[in-house]
Motif scaffolding. Sequence first.
Motif, PDB file in Angstrom:
ATOM      1  N   HIS A 219      44.876  16.081  47.819  1.00 60.81           N
ATOM      2  CA  HIS A 219      45.176  17.168  46.884  1.00 60.81           C
ATOM      3  C   HIS A 219      43.942  17.571  46.091  1.00 60.81           C
ATOM      4  CE1 HIS A 219      45.989  13.608  44.199  1.00 60.81           C
ATOM      5  NE2 HIS A 219      45.398  14.389  43.294  1.00 60.81           N
ATOM      6  N   VAL A 220      44.050  18.726  45.462  1.00 58.43           N
ATOM      7  CA  VAL A 220      43.013  19.247  44.571  1.00 58.43           C
ATOM      8  C   VAL A 220      43.606  19.267  43.167  1.00 58.43           C
ATOM      9  CG1 VAL A 220      41.595  21.262  44.003  1.00 58.43           C
ATOM     10  CG2 VAL A 220      42.051  20.699  46.409  1.00 58.43           C
ATOM     11  N   GLY A 221      42.961  18.569  42.235  1.00 57.81           N
ATOM     12  CA  GLY A 221      43.459  18.506  40.863  1.00 57.81           C
ATOM     13  C   GLY A 221      42.876  19.635  40.020  1.00 57.81           C
ATOM     14  N   ILE A 222      43.744  20.333  39.302  1.00 57.30           N
ATOM     15  CA  ILE A 222      43.323  21.463  38.469  1.00 57.30           C
ATOM     16  C   ILE A 222      43.893  21.276  37.072  1.00 57.30           C
ATOM     17  CG2 ILE A 222      43.468  23.977  38.169  1.00 57.30           C
ATOM     18  CD1 ILE A 222      43.713  24.175  41.225  1.00 57.30           C
ATOM     19  N   ALA A 223      43.010  21.238  36.083  1.00 57.56           N
ATOM     20  CA  ALA A 223      43.452  21.068  34.692  1.00 57.56           C
ATOM     21  C   ALA A 223      43.925  22.413  34.144  1.00 57.56           C
ATOM     22  CB  ALA A 223      42.296  20.540  33.837  1.00 57.56           C
ATOM     23  N   VAL A 224      45.098  22.384  33.514  1.00 62.29           N
ATOM     24  CA  VAL A 224      45.634  23.602  32.896  1.00 62.29           C
ATOM     25  C   VAL A 224      46.094  23.269  31.471  1.00 62.29           C
ATOM     26  CG1 VAL A 224      46.394  24.654  35.079  1.00 62.29           C
ATOM     27  CG2 VAL A 224      47.971  23.187  33.820  1.00 62.29           C
ATOM     28  N   ALA A 225      46.057  24.255  30.611  1.00 62.75           N
ATOM     29  CA  ALA A 225      46.505  24.031  29.233  1.00 62.75           C
ATOM     30  C   ALA A 225      48.027  23.999  29.170  1.00 62.75           C
ATOM     31  CB  ALA A 225      45.950  25.118  28.318  1.00 62.75           C
ATOM     32  N   ASN A 226      48.681  24.763  30.035  1.00 63.07           N
ATOM     33  CA  ASN A 226      50.143  24.867  30.011  1.00 63.07           C
ATOM     34  C   ASN A 226      50.663  24.812  31.450  1.00 63.07           C
ATOM     35  OD1 ASN A 226      52.753  26.461  30.253  1.00 63.07           O
ATOM     36  ND2 ASN A 226      52.599  26.202  28.042  1.00 63.07           N
ATOM     37  N   LEU A 227      51.432  23.764  31.748  1.00 67.12           N
ATOM     38  CA  LEU A 227      51.859  23.531  33.130  1.00 67.12           C
ATOM     39  C   LEU A 227      52.734  24.666  33.660  1.00 67.12           C
ATOM     40  CD1 LEU A 227      51.535  21.368  35.333  1.00 67.12           C
ATOM     41  CD2 LEU A 227      53.693  20.391  34.554  1.00 67.12           C
ATOM     42  N   ASP A 228      53.701  25.105  32.866  1.00 65.21           N
ATOM     43  CA  ASP A 228      54.611  26.145  33.362  1.00 65.21           C
ATOM     44  C   ASP A 228      53.870  27.457  33.621  1.00 65.21           C
ATOM     45  OD1 ASP A 228      56.881  24.562  33.508  1.00 65.21           O
ATOM     46  OD2 ASP A 228      57.302  24.821  31.378  1.00 65.21           O
ATOM     47  N   GLU A 229      52.902  27.764  32.766  1.00 65.67           N
ATOM     48  CA  GLU A 229      52.113  28.987  32.998  1.00 65.67           C
ATOM     49  C   GLU A 229      51.245  28.836  34.252  1.00 65.67           C
ATOM     50  OE1 GLU A 229      49.980  30.002  29.426  1.00 65.67           O
ATOM     51  OE2 GLU A 229      51.841  30.164  28.266  1.00 65.67           O
ATOM     52  N   GLY A 230      50.713  27.640  34.469  1.00 62.27           N
ATOM     53  CA  GLY A 230      49.914  27.387  35.678  1.00 62.27           C
ATOM     54  C   GLY A 230      50.772  27.535  36.928  1.00 62.27           C
ATOM     55  N   ILE A 231      51.960  26.927  36.895  1.00 65.37           N
ATOM     56  CA  ILE A 231      52.877  27.016  38.045  1.00 65.37           C
ATOM     57  C   ILE A 231      53.225  28.479  38.322  1.00 65.37           C
ATOM     58  CG2 ILE A 231      55.245  26.528  38.773  1.00 65.37           C
ATOM     59  CD1 ILE A 231      54.978  23.843  37.200  1.00 65.37           C
ATOM     60  N   ALA A 232      53.532  29.218  37.263  1.00 70.01           N
ATOM     61  CA  ALA A 232      53.924  30.634  37.425  1.00 70.01           C
ATOM     62  C   ALA A 232      52.787  31.429  38.064  1.00 70.01           C
ATOM     63  CB  ALA A 232      54.311  31.221  36.073  1.00 70.01           C
ATOM     64  N   PHE A 233      51.531  31.126  37.658  1.00 70.66           N
ATOM     65  CA  PHE A 233      50.396  31.844  38.240  1.00 70.66           C
ATOM     66  C   PHE A 233      50.287  31.585  39.740  1.00 70.66           C
ATOM     67  CE2 PHE A 233      46.134  31.550  39.945  1.00 70.66           C
ATOM     68  CZ  PHE A 233      45.762  32.878  39.870  1.00 70.66           C
ATOM     69  N   TYR A 234      50.325  30.295  40.137  1.00 74.02           N
ATOM     70  CA  TYR A 234      50.111  29.985  41.561  1.00 74.02           C
ATOM     71  C   TYR A 234      51.268  30.476  42.428  1.00 74.02           C
ATOM     72  CZ  TYR A 234      45.768  27.642  40.709  1.00 74.02           C
ATOM     73  OH  TYR A 234      44.463  27.400  40.367  1.00 74.02           O
ATOM     74  N   LYS A 235      52.462  30.569  41.840  1.00 75.17           N
ATOM     75  CA  LYS A 235      53.594  31.127  42.600  1.00 75.17           C
ATOM     76  C   LYS A 235      53.416  32.636  42.779  1.00 75.17           C
ATOM     77  CE  LYS A 235      58.658  31.383  42.586  1.00 75.17           C
ATOM     78  NZ  LYS A 235      58.817  31.083  44.004  1.00 75.17           N
TER      79      LYS A 235
ATOM     80  N   GLU B 165      47.383  19.777  42.533  1.00 72.89           N
ATOM     81  CA  GLU B 165      48.019  19.022  41.443  1.00 72.89           C
ATOM     82  C   GLU B 165      47.591  19.696  40.146  1.00 72.89           C
ATOM     83  OE1 GLU B 165      46.421  15.158  40.429  1.00 72.89           O
ATOM     84  OE2 GLU B 165      48.312  14.485  39.588  1.00 72.89           O
ATOM     85  N   LEU B 166      48.515  20.374  39.490  1.00 72.46           N
ATOM     86  CA  LEU B 166      48.211  20.954  38.179  1.00 72.46           C
ATOM     87  C   LEU B 166      48.441  19.871  37.138  1.00 72.46           C
ATOM     88  CD1 LEU B 166      49.882  24.492  38.462  1.00 72.46           C
ATOM     89  CD2 LEU B 166      47.621  23.727  39.240  1.00 72.46           C
ATOM     90  N   LEU B 167      47.473  19.735  36.224  1.00 75.17           N
ATOM     91  CA  LEU B 167      47.518  18.659  35.230  1.00 75.17           C
ATOM     92  C   LEU B 167      47.468  19.239  33.829  1.00 75.17           C
ATOM     93  CD1 LEU B 167      44.656  17.495  37.251  1.00 75.17           C
ATOM     94  CD2 LEU B 167      46.195  15.624  36.712  1.00 75.17           C
ATOM     95  N   GLU B 168      48.517  18.968  33.053  1.00 81.59           N
ATOM     96  CA  GLU B 168      48.534  19.344  31.630  1.00 81.59           C
ATOM     97  C   GLU B 168      48.432  18.062  30.817  1.00 81.59           C
ATOM     98  OE1 GLU B 168      51.937  21.822  30.141  1.00 81.59           O
ATOM     99  OE2 GLU B 168      52.094  20.238  28.656  1.00 81.59           O
ATOM    100  N   PRO B 169      47.566  18.030  29.811  1.00 76.01           N
ATOM    101  CA  PRO B 169      47.446  16.791  29.039  1.00 76.01           C
ATOM    102  C   PRO B 169      48.702  16.496  28.230  1.00 76.01           C
ATOM    103  CG  PRO B 169      46.005  18.497  28.126  1.00 76.01           C
ATOM    104  CD  PRO B 169      46.635  19.078  29.354  1.00 76.01           C
ATOM    105  N   LEU B 170      49.007  15.198  28.131  1.00 80.14           N
ATOM    106  CA  LEU B 170      50.041  14.734  27.199  1.00 80.14           C
ATOM    107  C   LEU B 170      49.283  14.076  26.051  1.00 80.14           C
ATOM    108  CD1 LEU B 170      52.702  13.063  29.559  1.00 80.14           C
ATOM    109  CD2 LEU B 170      52.955  15.188  28.271  1.00 80.14           C
TER     110      LEU B 170
END
Length: 137
Positions: free
Chosen positions: A5-21, A52-57
């Motif tokens: 996989h390719v890991g991509i850091a995002v500030a907001n997971l749902d916004e990242g998912i929406a973009f790639y969809k 793999e979209l990654l949002e920090p916890l």
Amino acid sequence: MILDHVGIAVANLDEGIAFYKKALGLEVVHREDVLAQKVRVAFLQAGQTSLELLEPLGEDGAVAKFLKTRGPGLHHLAFETGKIGEEMKRLNAAGLPTLEAAPRPGARGHQVCFLHPKNCHGTLIELVQPGHQLAPE
Ligand code: CMX
């Protein structure tokens, strides 16, 4: 080794998912909070591999620091191995130290380890051994 996989850091997971969809038609195949790594992740299938979209916890994990210092974007490349322990020994003997002394649990029940980007031409590299490939004790 196969690119897992390719890991991509995002500030907001749902916004990242929406973009790639919306942009690429990619679908989420797995979501998980990886508390040990202080990230909330989503895997999106992309042909034979995945993103793999990654949002920090929280404020103090590796991805939180990455976002603060470098902003969102490519975080790591992950390669699959069936023998992570042997690969770690091979890399360490070749002068490529892994960040961990032993594999540790990652997302999806996999065992993982990392190579520092400073030793890898600027890219953080992860090795993953899928859980189902773990040899019995
Ligand atoms: N890709 C490329 N460069 C990176 C990077 C990354 N992902 N993360 C940090 N760097 C760079 C920094 O920009 C900095 O560069 P400069 O010195 O040129 O400014 C340098 O590396 C910092 O090195 P450091 O002092 O060792 O830095 P950090 O405290 O930022 O830690 C690292 C970096 C790789 C050791 C840490 O992020 C780590 O241990 N990563 C492995 C674990 C991880 O990333 N977990 C999240 C993913 C979990 C999952 O996939 O589920």
